[in-house]
Scaffold this motif. Structure first.
Motif, PDB file in Angstrom:
ATOM      1  N   VAL A 232      16.100  23.782  -0.735  1.00 32.04           N
ATOM      2  CA  VAL A 232      15.138  24.850  -1.040  1.00 32.04           C
ATOM      3  C   VAL A 232      13.859  24.356  -1.705  1.00 32.04           C
ATOM      4  O   VAL A 232      12.939  25.133  -1.925  1.00 32.04           O
ATOM      5  CB  VAL A 232      15.788  25.930  -1.944  1.00 32.04           C
ATOM      6  CG1 VAL A 232      16.881  26.665  -1.204  1.00 32.04           C
ATOM      7  CG2 VAL A 232      16.312  25.329  -3.228  1.00 32.04           C
ATOM      8  N   GLN A 233      13.782  23.076  -2.030  1.00 35.13           N
ATOM      9  CA  GLN A 233      12.630  22.558  -2.754  1.00 35.13           C
ATOM     10  C   GLN A 233      12.046  21.362  -2.016  1.00 35.13           C
ATOM     11  O   GLN A 233      12.762  20.603  -1.375  1.00 35.13           O
ATOM     12  CB  GLN A 233      13.040  22.125  -4.168  1.00 35.13           C
ATOM     13  CG  GLN A 233      13.661  23.244  -4.963  1.00 35.13           C
ATOM     14  CD  GLN A 233      14.498  22.731  -6.126  1.00 35.13           C
ATOM     15  OE1 GLN A 233      15.101  21.678  -6.063  1.00 35.13           O
ATOM     16  NE2 GLN A 233      14.536  23.511  -7.192  1.00 35.13           N
ATOM     17  N   GLU A 234      10.726  21.207  -2.153  1.00 32.49           N
ATOM     18  CA  GLU A 234      10.055  20.058  -1.549  1.00 32.49           C
ATOM     19  C   GLU A 234       8.894  19.647  -2.433  1.00 32.49           C
ATOM     20  O   GLU A 234       8.162  20.488  -2.954  1.00 32.49           O
ATOM     21  CB  GLU A 234       9.551  20.420  -0.156  1.00 32.49           C
ATOM     22  CG  GLU A 234       9.019  19.246   0.605  1.00 32.49           C
ATOM     23  CD  GLU A 234       8.762  19.559   2.065  1.00 32.49           C
ATOM     24  OE1 GLU A 234       8.120  18.730   2.714  1.00 32.49           O
ATOM     25  OE2 GLU A 234       9.195  20.618   2.542  1.00 32.49           O
ATOM     26  N   LEU A 235       8.740  18.347  -2.604  1.00 30.75           N
ATOM     27  CA  LEU A 235       7.714  17.821  -3.488  1.00 30.75           C
ATOM     28  C   LEU A 235       7.167  16.521  -2.907  1.00 30.75           C
ATOM     29  O   LEU A 235       7.909  15.702  -2.380  1.00 30.75           O
ATOM     30  CB  LEU A 235       8.336  17.549  -4.866  1.00 30.75           C
ATOM     31  CG  LEU A 235       7.435  17.085  -5.997  1.00 30.75           C
ATOM     32  CD1 LEU A 235       6.365  18.125  -6.296  1.00 30.75           C
ATOM     33  CD2 LEU A 235       8.270  16.827  -7.242  1.00 30.75           C
ATOM     34  N   GLU A 236       5.861  16.357  -2.986  1.00 29.51           N
ATOM     35  CA  GLU A 236       5.219  15.110  -2.584  1.00 29.51           C
ATOM     36  C   GLU A 236       4.782  14.393  -3.855  1.00 29.51           C
ATOM     37  O   GLU A 236       4.108  14.982  -4.699  1.00 29.51           O
ATOM     38  CB  GLU A 236       4.007  15.413  -1.698  1.00 29.51           C
ATOM     39  CG  GLU A 236       3.326  14.199  -1.149  1.00 29.51           C
ATOM     40  CD  GLU A 236       2.181  14.569  -0.226  1.00 29.51           C
ATOM     41  OE1 GLU A 236       1.181  13.828  -0.234  1.00 29.51           O
ATOM     42  OE2 GLU A 236       2.281  15.579   0.479  1.00 29.51           O
ATOM     43  N   ILE A 237       5.185  13.151  -4.006  1.00 29.33           N
ATOM     44  CA  ILE A 237       4.850  12.370  -5.189  1.00 29.33           C
ATOM     45  C   ILE A 237       3.929  11.234  -4.769  1.00 29.33           C
ATOM     46  O   ILE A 237       4.212  10.509  -3.815  1.00 29.33           O
ATOM     47  CB  ILE A 237       6.121  11.810  -5.875  1.00 29.33           C
ATOM     48  CG1 ILE A 237       7.042  12.955  -6.311  1.00 29.33           C
ATOM     49  CG2 ILE A 237       5.753  10.980  -7.094  1.00 29.33           C
ATOM     50  CD1 ILE A 237       8.323  13.005  -5.579  1.00 29.33           C
ATOM     51  N   LEU A 238       2.833  11.089  -5.486  1.00 30.90           N
ATOM     52  CA  LEU A 238       1.836  10.082  -5.179  1.00 30.90           C
ATOM     53  C   LEU A 238       1.830   9.027  -6.278  1.00 30.90           C
ATOM     54  O   LEU A 238       1.617   9.348  -7.449  1.00 30.90           O
ATOM     55  CB  LEU A 238       0.456  10.738  -5.060  1.00 30.90           C
ATOM     56  CG  LEU A 238       0.391  11.882  -4.044  1.00 30.90           C
ATOM     57  CD1 LEU A 238      -0.916  12.639  -4.162  1.00 30.90           C
ATOM     58  CD2 LEU A 238       0.599  11.358  -2.636  1.00 30.90           C
ATOM     59  N   LEU A 239       2.071   7.785  -5.892  1.00 22.70           N
ATOM     60  CA  LEU A 239       2.080   6.686  -6.858  1.00 22.70           C
ATOM     61  C   LEU A 239       0.647   6.278  -7.161  1.00 22.70           C
ATOM     62  O   LEU A 239      -0.143   6.023  -6.255  1.00 22.70           O
ATOM     63  CB  LEU A 239       2.866   5.496  -6.307  1.00 22.70           C
ATOM     64  CG  LEU A 239       4.342   5.746  -6.009  1.00 22.70           C
ATOM     65  CD1 LEU A 239       4.976   4.487  -5.432  1.00 22.70           C
ATOM     66  CD2 LEU A 239       5.091   6.212  -7.249  1.00 22.70           C
ATOM     67  N   ASN A 240       0.323   6.217  -8.435  1.00 21.04           N
ATOM     68  CA  ASN A 240      -1.005   5.835  -8.893  1.00 21.04           C
ATOM     69  C   ASN A 240      -0.919   4.503  -9.630  1.00 21.04           C
ATOM     70  O   ASN A 240       0.092   4.191 -10.251  1.00 21.04           O
ATOM     71  CB  ASN A 240      -1.568   6.911  -9.824  1.00 21.04           C
ATOM     72  CG  ASN A 240      -2.115   8.090  -9.050  1.00 21.04           C
ATOM     73  OD1 ASN A 240      -3.309   8.304  -9.010  1.00 21.04           O
ATOM     74  ND2 ASN A 240      -1.241   8.865  -8.431  1.00 21.04           N
ATOM     75  N   GLU A 241      -2.015   3.774  -9.569  1.00 20.37           N
ATOM     76  CA  GLU A 241      -2.067   2.448 -10.182  1.00 20.37           C
ATOM     77  C   GLU A 241      -2.656   2.555 -11.585  1.00 20.37           C
ATOM     78  O   GLU A 241      -3.403   3.478 -11.885  1.00 20.37           O
ATOM     79  CB  GLU A 241      -2.935   1.517  -9.335  1.00 20.37           C
ATOM     80  CG  GLU A 241      -2.602   1.497  -7.850  1.00 20.37           C
ATOM     81  CD  GLU A 241      -1.134   1.297  -7.541  1.00 20.37           C
ATOM     82  OE1 GLU A 241      -0.512   0.399  -8.136  1.00 20.37           O
ATOM     83  OE2 GLU A 241      -0.592   2.044  -6.708  1.00 20.37           O
TER      84      GLU A 241
ATOM     85  N   PRO B  71       0.791  -1.227   0.000  1.00 18.42           N
ATOM     86  CA  PRO B  71       0.000   0.000   0.000  1.00 18.42           C
ATOM     87  C   PRO B  71       0.831   1.288   0.000  1.00 18.42           C
ATOM     88  O   PRO B  71       0.259   2.373   0.049  1.00 18.42           O
ATOM     89  CB  PRO B  71      -0.802  -0.122   1.299  1.00 18.42           C
ATOM     90  CG  PRO B  71       0.132  -0.836   2.227  1.00 18.42           C
ATOM     91  CD  PRO B  71       0.898  -1.800   1.342  1.00 18.42           C
ATOM     92  N   VAL B  72       2.154   1.194  -0.035  1.00 14.67           N
ATOM     93  CA  VAL B  72       2.988   2.405  -0.037  1.00 14.67           C
ATOM     94  C   VAL B  72       2.703   3.182  -1.315  1.00 14.67           C
ATOM     95  O   VAL B  72       2.756   2.626  -2.413  1.00 14.67           O
ATOM     96  CB  VAL B  72       4.490   2.049   0.070  1.00 14.67           C
ATOM     97  CG1 VAL B  72       5.345   3.294  -0.037  1.00 14.67           C
ATOM     98  CG2 VAL B  72       4.769   1.301   1.361  1.00 14.67           C
ATOM     99  N   HIS B  73       2.380   4.470  -1.162  1.00 12.04           N
ATOM    100  CA  HIS B  73       2.047   5.276  -2.338  1.00 12.04           C
ATOM    101  C   HIS B  73       2.538   6.724  -2.241  1.00 12.04           C
ATOM    102  O   HIS B  73       2.355   7.492  -3.175  1.00 12.04           O
ATOM    103  CB  HIS B  73       0.527   5.282  -2.566  1.00 12.04           C
ATOM    104  CG  HIS B  73      -0.215   5.944  -1.446  1.00 12.04           C
ATOM    105  ND1 HIS B  73      -0.590   5.263  -0.320  1.00 12.04           N
ATOM    106  CD2 HIS B  73      -0.620   7.216  -1.278  1.00 12.04           C
ATOM    107  CE1 HIS B  73      -1.207   6.103   0.506  1.00 12.04           C
ATOM    108  NE2 HIS B  73      -1.237   7.289  -0.051  1.00 12.04           N
TER     109      HIS B  73
END
Length: 188
Positions: free
Chosen positions: A92-101, A82-84
């Motif tokens: 200086v940068q930050e990003l959240e990445i969401l894994l999609n099926e 379930p890790v996504h």
């Protein structure tokens, strides 16, 4: 306007897979203006493209959320359900990445795999050229634990959804969240 999305577009320029701005920023991109303050910015990619992401994020500090805990992402590790959720940072940068099926030519909702969407219809781009996740998909994700900002996003985007988008969201909510308050408007 949309400076944060411009930054993300620059960060993701080297990424060879398909990507979309997600969350509240996707809602604002669909509307065409920034309607509220955003705490962060999320990008959706397909799980199968995570090795391409590792190449793109070279030089970033990359972590994953597993069991609600932040941990380092071993570059040799292939993330499975379930890790996504991936967090990438520089000084200086930050990003959240969401894994999609995905299943073949369809996006698959990770919380309810029977809910799908044709990938060929996921080619939305803002006036500035930024790819973003379809608003009905964003709203289905937001429906699980709806916060005040999610309510604001729904109220702002609802008049701009076409009948097909409303119907898809309605069916998704009926299946996953049959008592969700957004259904009142969608059932009218």
């Amino acid at each position: 306007m949309f400076e944060k999305c411009q930054e993300v577009s620059q960060w993701m320029a080297a990424f060879e897979g398909k990507w979309f701005i997600a969350g509240g920023w996707a809602i604002d991109l669909h509307i065409g203006e920034e309607t509220r303050q955003h705490q962060d910015i999320e990008v959706a990619i397909f799980r199968e493209d995570q090795s391409l992401l590792k190449e793109t994020m070279s030089g970033w500090r990359v972590h994953v959320i597993e069991n609600k805990q932040l941990r380092d992402w071993d570059q040799l590790e292939q993330l499975e359900m379930p890790v996504h959720e991936i967090h990438a940072k520089t000084d200086v940068q930050e990003l959240e990445i969401l894994l999609n099926e995905r299943g073949g030519d369809r996006w698959v909702y990770r919380r309810e795999p029977e809910i799908t969407f044709p990938i060929s219809h996921m080619n939305l781009h803002s006036e500035q050229g930024f790819p973003y996740l379809n608003p009905e998909i964003v709203l289905l994700y937001k429906a699980k634990e709806t916060r005040q900002r999610d309510e604001q996003d729904f109220e702002k985007i609802f008049p701009r959804l076409n009948e097909q988008q409303k119907e898809w969201l309605k069916q998704g909510l009926i299946q996953c969240h049959p008592n969700h308050p957004w259904l009142e408007k969608l059932l009218l």
